[in-house]
Design an enzyme around this catalytic site. Sequence first.
Site, PDB file in Angstrom:
ATOM      1  N   HIS A  71       0.849  -1.188   0.000  1.00 31.67           N
ATOM      2  CA  HIS A  71       0.000   0.000   0.000  1.00 31.67           C
ATOM      3  C   HIS A  71       0.885   1.239   0.000  1.00 31.67           C
ATOM      4  CE1 HIS A  71      -3.738  -2.125   1.899  1.00 31.67           C
ATOM      5  NE2 HIS A  71      -3.218  -2.808   0.900  1.00 31.67           N
ATOM      6  N   GLU A  73       1.149   3.738   1.960  1.00 33.50           N
ATOM      7  CA  GLU A  73       1.770   4.060   3.248  1.00 33.50           C
ATOM      8  C   GLU A  73       2.962   3.156   3.541  1.00 33.50           C
ATOM      9  OE1 GLU A  73      -2.738   4.734   3.742  1.00 33.50           O
ATOM     10  OE2 GLU A  73      -1.430   3.365   2.660  1.00 33.50           O
TER      11      GLU A  73
END
Length: 191
Positions: A71, A73
């Site tokens: 992802h 992040e």
Amino acid sequence: MEAKAGPTAATDGAYSVSAEETEKWMEQAMQMAKDALDNTEVPVGCLMVYNNEVVGKGRNEVNQTKNATRHAEMVAIDQALDWCRRRGRSPSEVFEHTVLYVTVEPCIMCAAALRLMRIPLVVYGCQNERFGGCGSVLDIASADLPSTGKPFQCTPGYRAEEAVEMLKTFYKQENPNAPKSKVRKKECHKS
């Protein structure tokens, strides 16, 4: 010597960033989300900003890498850790003063990682109604969780409509990396 702009901590421990900073960094996060969309990834982009410097940035790379944990992040966290290593900086000191700007509310996995890294503030666009870890599904950000570091603040809703429109665009298109359906469709026989 010019002072560096960045997050400021109030006496109660609350962090804040200026509207100008938020606009600047969220614009870059939106550009990263658009890049993800152009590469048939879920359009999420994020930046990790420390002392007015981007120390990590990422966009979703799940389809590209065929790794469900890549992802935006997580990609940004890896880059920020590399930034710390290259400069001989303590990750804990850097992360405790880093703001994460992301186009979509972090999922439960990412919110847990951000909490463990001790990020004090997350500014995000739209809510993640299916997997949100900042209150939409679970509140990893502020829940009383043992041995997981301090809760972090969230500032939701920045350019949320734009983030939602990108998500809608993604989900309207065909995902070339999706597994083939195993459901057999019954044929209709007309007489």
